[in-house]
Design an enzyme around this catalytic site. Structure first.
Site, PDB file in Angstrom:
ATOM      1  N   HIS A 144      41.009  36.190  53.795  1.00 46.52           N
ATOM      2  CA  HIS A 144      40.697  36.341  52.367  1.00 46.52           C
ATOM      3  C   HIS A 144      39.485  37.211  52.082  1.00 46.52           C
ATOM      4  O   HIS A 144      39.283  37.634  50.952  1.00 46.52           O
ATOM      5  CB  HIS A 144      40.464  34.961  51.729  1.00 46.52           C
ATOM      6  CG  HIS A 144      39.145  34.351  52.090  1.00 46.52           C
ATOM      7  ND1 HIS A 144      38.960  33.619  53.224  1.00 46.52           N
ATOM      8  CD2 HIS A 144      37.942  34.382  51.457  1.00 46.52           C
ATOM      9  CE1 HIS A 144      37.694  33.208  53.275  1.00 46.52           C
ATOM     10  NE2 HIS A 144      37.056  33.667  52.235  1.00 46.52           N
ATOM     11  N   ARG A 145      38.660  37.514  53.079  1.00 44.99           N
ATOM     12  CA  ARG A 145      37.447  38.277  52.801  1.00 44.99           C
ATOM     13  C   ARG A 145      37.783  39.724  52.456  1.00 44.99           C
ATOM     14  O   ARG A 145      38.671  40.333  53.050  1.00 44.99           O
ATOM     15  CB  ARG A 145      36.487  38.237  53.993  1.00 44.99           C
ATOM     16  CG  ARG A 145      35.840  36.869  54.180  1.00 44.99           C
ATOM     17  CD  ARG A 145      34.736  36.923  55.224  1.00 44.99           C
ATOM     18  NE  ARG A 145      34.159  35.613  55.438  1.00 44.99           N
ATOM     19  CZ  ARG A 145      33.116  35.128  54.754  1.00 44.99           C
ATOM     20  NH1 ARG A 145      32.550  35.876  53.821  1.00 44.99           N
ATOM     21  NH2 ARG A 145      32.650  33.929  55.012  1.00 44.99           N
TER      22      ARG A 145
END
Length: 351
Positions: A204-205
């Site tokens: 998700h980063r």
């Protein structure tokens, strides 16, 4: 004593649930809970309040998804009004999100003391928004609650030893508490359609999702790993994947799940592949080897003895780590004794 707690994102809900449970059991302590709305849909926000028994927020700013500057500014504007109205003795912030930074800045401008839970983490990568948020929050905080001795050393090296206190990690408290709940009712928290053996992944980063080569390399690696990979996906990441990438046939993408379902998935996985700081720790606490899809980790304690392998997005390194034998060394006791929330509550009361 009145404590105003600021939360806005999934990891903060989990940490705050543990501390709030203790704060609200102490005579003379009144907690005001503010949800910024940084995570705002049902799967990323509401479900956590429901399943973790977190009281409904006293205030909800409903900020939603915006650029870093716009989101942080909107939060500060809303928080300033609430802080002036509530006049707390402490503003309590968690972790390293925009909600953390906005809560700390709004409070310090009004001369309200700031306490930072999970202080002192450093990746030494200023390209990460989270690193900037951590550094600034620690610089202006009045009490810094460090989860590990490494975090204490980081803060001491920055000249902040006088306001630093070692508490242990509230996430360790949380895993111990909710692990037992899941173990008592595994049927309630199992995720349907998951094979008996699988790897668990999260990505998700922005450093991965917003860079085509990084995400392409991760997907290439996933496709070369023998076995099924289950990946809960944030709405934003799903949109990116659907529009730009070929999904490997062994990758099972599912909707975001609640914290207790995620614990179930972690407890039953073979290994974990992630760019999440929180999931690295949860895997470690639950005895699951982790593969970190970043160039560094704040949680250096998890890297000892092969329990966490930092691979960045190198396909070969990811696959090698996925198929390597399980660690045979015991995990080290570096995250406290499972009573971090009680320590934090006591330190706030004494300050």
């Amino acid at each position: 004593m009145k404590v105003l707690t600021v939360v806005g994102a999934r990891p903060q809900f989990i940490k705050a649930a543990t501390v709030s449970r203790v704060l609200r059991s102490v005579h003379g302590v009144h907690e005001i809970l503010v949800h910024t709305g940084q995570h705002y849909d049902q799967n990323m926000s509401d479900v956590f309040f429901e399943e973790l028994d977190i009281p409904l927020p006293d205030h909800n700013l409903g900020v939603g998804s915006e650029s870093h500057a716009v989101q942080t500014g909107m939060m500060m504007t809303g928080l300033e009004k609430i802080l002036m109205e509530e006049k707390p003795d402490w503003t309590l912030v968690y972790g390293d999100t925009n909600s953390t930074l906005a809560g700390a800045l709004a409070a310090v401008k009004l001369h309200i003391p700031v306490a930072h839970v999970e202080a002192g983490l450093r990746s030494y990568n200023k390209a990460m928004p989270e690193e900037i948020n951590r550094i600034v929050t620690d610089r202006i905080g009045d009490l810094l609650f460090a989860p590990t001795r490494t975090a204490v050393a980081n803060l001491t090296g920055e000249g902040l030893e006088n306001v630093t206190r070692f508490t242990g990690d509230v996430m360790y408290d949380s895993v111990l508490f909710y692990r037992d709940r899941v173990a008592r009712r595994p049927d309630k928290y199992l995720v349907p359609g998951i094979p008996e053996e699988y790897f668990l992944a999260t990505v998700h980063r922005a450093e991965n999702t917003d860079h085509k080569k990084n995400l392409s390399d991760i997907l290439e690696a996933f496709g070369s790993i023998p076995g099924t990979i289950v990946m809960p996906v944030h709405p934003r990441t799903r949109k990116i994947l659907n529009s730009n990438y070929m999904i490997p046939s062994n990758l099972v993408i599912i909707e975001p799940v609640g914290y207790l379902e995620m614990l179930w998935l972690t407890m039953n996985a073979s290994k974990v592949l992630t760019d999440s700081g929180g999931l690295q720790k949860e895997a470690y606490f639950l005895g699951k080897p982790c593969i970190t899809l970043r160039t560094e980790t704040e949680w250096v304690e998890t890297v000892h003895d092969g329990w966490n392998t930092v691979t960045a997005t190198d396909p070969g390194a990811i696959v090698n780590a996925a198929v390597s034998p399980l660690p045979d060394a015991p995990r080290r006791d570096e995250f406290g004794d499972g009573n971090a929330a009680r320590t934090i509550s006591a330190l706030l009361s004494l300050a």
